[in-house]
Enzyme design. Structure first.
Site, short mmCIF file in Angstrom:
data_model
loop_
_atom_site.label_atom_id
_atom_site.label_comp_id
_atom_site.label_asym_id
_atom_site.label_seq_id
_atom_site.Cartn_x
_atom_site.Cartn_y
_atom_site.Cartn_z
N MET A 30 35.27 49.97 -46.56
CA MET A 30 35.07 51.59 -46.74
C MET A 30 34.33 51.80 -48.27
O MET A 30 34.34 52.69 -48.69
CB MET A 30 36.58 52.13 -47.07
CG MET A 30 37.44 52.17 -45.68
SD MET A 30 38.60 53.10 -45.63
CE MET A 30 39.64 52.70 -46.99
N GLY A 31 33.73 50.70 -48.73
CA GLY A 31 32.81 50.81 -49.87
C GLY A 31 33.48 50.68 -51.24
O GLY A 31 34.74 50.22 -50.99
N ASN A 32 32.88 51.11 -51.95
CA ASN A 32 33.33 50.97 -53.50
C ASN A 32 33.67 49.43 -53.61
O ASN A 32 34.78 48.98 -53.94
CB ASN A 32 34.88 51.82 -53.75
CG ASN A 32 35.02 51.80 -55.23
OD1 ASN A 32 34.30 51.81 -55.94
ND2 ASN A 32 36.54 51.90 -55.30
N LEU A 33 32.46 48.76 -53.32
CA LEU A 33 32.86 47.26 -53.14
C LEU A 33 33.11 46.62 -54.35
O LEU A 33 32.54 46.92 -55.54
CB LEU A 33 31.59 46.84 -52.57
CG LEU A 33 30.84 47.39 -51.20
CD1 LEU A 33 29.77 46.70 -50.79
CD2 LEU A 33 32.11 47.18 -50.36
N HIS A 37 34.98 41.97 -51.65
CA HIS A 37 34.15 42.33 -50.64
C HIS A 37 32.80 41.36 -50.40
O HIS A 37 32.42 40.92 -49.50
CB HIS A 37 33.55 43.56 -50.59
CG HIS A 37 34.71 44.98 -50.65
ND1 HIS A 37 35.11 45.47 -51.70
CD2 HIS A 37 35.41 45.15 -49.62
CE1 HIS A 37 35.84 46.42 -51.17
NE2 HIS A 37 36.19 46.27 -50.05
N GLN A 61 42.38 56.87 -40.88
CA GLN A 61 43.35 55.92 -41.44
C GLN A 61 44.16 56.63 -42.46
O GLN A 61 45.17 55.69 -42.98
CB GLN A 61 42.96 54.58 -41.24
CG GLN A 61 42.12 54.40 -42.52
CD GLN A 61 41.03 53.04 -42.53
OE1 GLN A 61 40.24 52.66 -41.92
NE2 GLN A 61 41.88 52.14 -43.52
N GLY A 152 39.73 40.45 -45.37
CA GLY A 152 40.42 39.64 -46.19
C GLY A 152 41.90 39.59 -45.99
O GLY A 152 42.29 40.51 -45.14
N ASP A 155 44.97 42.40 -46.96
CA ASP A 155 45.54 43.36 -45.83
C ASP A 155 46.01 42.57 -44.94
O ASP A 155 45.64 42.53 -43.62
CB ASP A 155 44.62 44.44 -45.68
CG ASP A 155 44.25 45.24 -46.81
OD1 ASP A 155 45.31 45.64 -47.53
OD2 ASP A 155 42.98 45.24 -47.31
N VAL A 181 41.28 37.51 -52.98
CA VAL A 181 40.53 36.95 -54.24
C VAL A 181 41.53 37.90 -55.28
O VAL A 181 41.64 38.89 -55.04
CB VAL A 181 39.30 37.64 -54.11
CG1 VAL A 181 38.36 37.46 -55.24
CG2 VAL A 181 38.48 37.00 -52.88
O1 PAF Z 1 40.25 47.23 -45.12
C1 PAF Z 1 39.52 48.23 -44.99
O2 PAF Z 1 38.54 48.42 -45.99
C2 PAF Z 1 39.54 49.31 -43.56
O3 PAF Z 1 40.70 49.46 -43.48
C3 PAF Z 1 38.61 48.84 -42.71
C4 PAF Z 1 39.02 47.57 -42.05
C5 PAF Z 1 37.09 48.88 -43.29
C6 PAF Z 1 38.72 50.01 -41.63
O4 PAF Z 1 38.29 51.17 -42.11
#
Ligand code: PAF
Length: 284
Positions: A30-33, A37, A61, A152, A155, A181
């Site tokens: 979802m970015g903001n790496l 990531h 979500q 990762g 989650d 990490v």
């Molecule tokens: O873990 C995340 O960043 C999100 O839940 C994902 C897997 C990219 C789905 O939107």
């Protein structure tokens, strides 16, 4: 590195790589790496020829009152980081590209429901969250057509939900897992850690410490799981957290039994308004 925004263009590029026999690796984000990531991307690079990273803040979500509107969108900075680690393609679609014709951010369209596992732990606290995750990941898999996808272990429940629908709906994708990490104090890296103040960040090491303590006790023979969970909740709460759950489970998230050889301890706790997740896996 190519940055693309449409499914049509993505399909064209993927088709040409597939024709050339390339293995496609995929890292959905979802970015903001952060560093976590980038290590997922490096893992994908080590096991495939072409790596695609998606950046999409998925409205489906997020529950009502959650941080969808405020979730940091940092495409340029993310693209710079991805280029540095050698990512080949960034797929950054708009919401309308992923949920075309939807009047409600995807809620009025077909969804992927993974029963049971989606309703416990994080799913109990965030109803609909895992259906949103499974739906967008399934859609992204259909768009990207990856051979391998990397997630990762932080989650943990999300990973189990994804593995379930991949198996049950016969997606031809190998799911790879990267270990959690951590920051130097043990805090599991997460885009949402940016919501924490400096003082709060200093407190966060307590979660990993607690998980290690529980793991140590189980390995030493402690088998009253309910009592261990209760003690762990009390310990975190005494250190300023508001704990939602500490749960000792079997690896597939079914209730833990003394006969299980692989266990996982999962934690969710608030520090201020930030919900922090972590887990530790135990092999006996
Ligand atoms: O873990 C995340 O960043 C999100 O839940 C994902 C897997 C990219 C789905 O939107």
């Amino acid at each position: 590195m190519q940055i693309i925004h449409t499914i049509a263009q993505l399909r064209q590029i993927v088709a040409s790589h597939k024709r050339a026999g390339k293995i496609i690796g995929f890292v959905p984000t979802m970015g903001n790496l952060h560093q976590g990531h980038l290590l997922l991307v490096e893992m994908a690079l080590s096991q495939s020829d072409i790596v695609i990273c998606s950046i999409f803040v998925n409205p489906l979500q997020f529950g009502e009152g959650e941080d969808f509107e405020h979730y940091p969108r940092t495409l340029q900075a993310d693209a710079d980081k991805l280029q540095q680690v050698g990512c080949d393609i960034v797929f950054a679609p708009a919401v309308e590209e992923i949920y075309p014709d939807s009047q409600g951010n995807g809620q009025d369209q077909s969804q992927v429901i993974v029963p049971g596992i989606s309703d416990i732990l994080e799913g109990a606290a965030r109803p609909g969250h895992f259906t949103g995750v499974a739906t967008v990941v399934a859609k992204l898999f259909n768009m990207v057509q990856p051979d391998k996808a990397v997630f990762g272990a932080k989650d943990y429940q999300q990973l189990q939900v994804i593995k379930r629908f991949v198996r049950e709906l016969c997606f031809p994708v190998e799911i790879l897992t990267h270990p959690i990490v951590r920051e130097s104090n043990g805090l599991a890296m997460s885009s949402r850690n940016g919501y924490l103040s400096d003082t709060q960040k200093q407190q966060t090491g307590a979660i990993h410490q607690m998980l290690k303590d529980v793991s140590r006790q189980i390995k030493a023979g402690a088998n009253n799981f309910e009592q261990l969970e209760q003690q762990a909740v009390e310990s975190l709460n005494a250190q300023g957290f508001v704990t939602d759950y500490i749960s000792i489970r079997a690896a597939d998230l079914s209730p833990a039994m003394l006969t299980h050889k692989h266990l996982v301890v999962l934690a969710a706790a608030y520090l201020g308004t930030t919900r922090l997740l972590d887990n530790i896996q135990i092999t006996l």
